[in-house]
Enzyme design. Sequence first.
Site, mmCIF file in Angstrom:
data_model
loop_
_atom_site.group_PDB
_atom_site.id
_atom_site.type_symbol
_atom_site.label_atom_id
_atom_site.label_comp_id
_atom_site.label_asym_id
_atom_site.label_seq_id
_atom_site.Cartn_x
_atom_site.Cartn_y
_atom_site.Cartn_z
ATOM 1 N N CYS A 94 0.790 -1.238 0.000
ATOM 2 C CA CYS A 94 0.000 0.000 0.000
ATOM 3 C C CYS A 94 0.821 1.287 0.000
ATOM 4 O O CYS A 94 0.862 2.025 -0.985
ATOM 5 C CB CYS A 94 -0.928 0.017 1.213
ATOM 6 N N HIS A 146 -3.005 6.574 4.200
ATOM 7 C CA HIS A 146 -1.938 5.608 4.465
ATOM 8 C C HIS A 146 -0.549 6.104 4.073
ATOM 9 O O HIS A 146 0.310 5.338 3.638
ATOM 10 C CB HIS A 146 -2.239 4.266 3.790
#
Length: 571
Positions: free
Chosen positions: A116, A170
Amino acid sequence: SPTSASVIWVALVLSFYSAARQWHHHVRTESAVGSMGSIRVPLVIVAAVAVWYPAGVAADAARPHILFVVADDFGFNDLALRDGETTNQGVPLTPALNQLAAEGILLDNYYVQPSCSPSRACFMSGRYPLHTGINNWLPNVAVGLPLDEVTLADLLKEHGYSTHAVGKWHLGFYNWESTPTFRGFDSFYGFYEGSEDYFQHTTSAFDLHREPTAQCGPGCSQLPWGDQGTYSAFLFTSEVEAIIRANRASAEKDPLFIYLAYQSVHAPAQAPQEYIDLFNTSLSGDAYKQRRTFAGMVHCMDEGLGNITRLLKDQGMWTQEDPTVIIFTDENGAPTDACAQIGGNNLPHRGGKCSIWEGGTKGVSIVASPLLKQSNITYHGLAHGVDWLPTIITGVLGGSTASTKPLDGHNLWSALQENDPTQSTRTDVYYGITDGAVGEYGPALRTADGMKIIIGGWGGGTGQFKFLNDTYSNTNASQGYGMHAIGAVSAAPPPNSSKILLYNVESDSSELFELASTHPDIVAELHALVTAHQQTGVPQASPNASCPQKAAASTDNSPAGKGRKYWGPWC
């Protein structure tokens, strides 16, 4: 004329702005970025741009709207164009993505990072993890995308864009300066962490935030407790639709940059039941129970993208006069044999998320726009997630990236427009390293002709062709897939920095046939390229020593919060 004079003035001011940023770049420190003192000169120049940039001008071919869509843990073969899956009624699993590909360009040699945060850092900075230090996913510790990295949103702000981030971030949230509205975005609605419950928006604490203005910190950031109970794909789609409608209703109608990072289709495996039920017949039986839920998650996300695309067209934002460029990308392969396996499909590639096998890194990407010269084509040239920043800024807008750190990305716009890889300057892709223990396996690199080197003796995980809860060892044995595919193992071997693997992923995309012993000349050539990349690298980003190292959930004692816990900056 006044208009021409304004345009010339803007060009001069923006040139001076870029030069000023470069001049003072070496005196900026991480702690100072975002403070008034550290950016006094650029703010004066921005004020001049605000006065002189032609106001009330809608997007046009020179400044199209940009919709940048990120899917999470979406596999190479989860695109219905490839796997042919349908609902019970025969509707494709991904009708909206299929339609975008029909109206645009499907990239079939496109790469992202194994997990990610590294891929998101690539999208935002145009730089490999090798150079940002974001080599693995970011847990709740005092680390974020370095504050001296100029983001795609920063650059688009310089071009007069209204910038909005929706969905998963994130990229760090230990301090406010790491959050989206301090990284170039005018607004943010979404969550900071890597995963959470799709309906309640919690891990061990609530993580959903509404930040309606730039630099929205304490006293500005809001906790939308009332959104609990609503599926995140619905919330994020509705937010983008509201941004578009507000833009159309405004007098300025500035060009939009919307960064839509769906939570879908990351774990946990959750979808509204009515979407899961769409696949009761087409994916029947216990063997497909996990895939049914996953398909429901995919179909729900795809429906949201279809609704947004339809709204853009209904609002007249899909024309030569007022165009939009849509870029769709995943951020890593589906997790199939490690890293929260959930039912995704990377076939025909081995491995998955967290690995540097093709299954972990070969991505799905589509570009669609009325500005494209061709449609319904497949681009076979090499591409990587770092390429989007220069492709947008230099290729689409004709702007400069002089204010950034040295980019790893390449401007692919002409190559995509002409469907001609020879117009691209990209000659290789540096995969970096696996995301288990950082540095466990790798790095890896492939060239435009398909030769791929993996240093460390393995690509991560088991290297299986796993799909659902079993492998394809029975149904696909003739194709070499399964537990006993050539080179697959039941458990990853110990790293061995002296062992090198070589594959031709152009002719052997499944990485079945290892070639190092028979092609020592190619190994030497690619090893030299890897070494050249490594020599320019920076260390893995480390936690800010001045901050508590582990996030602690805060308490919201407001009437809406009722003493419940939530995640937010703590340093």
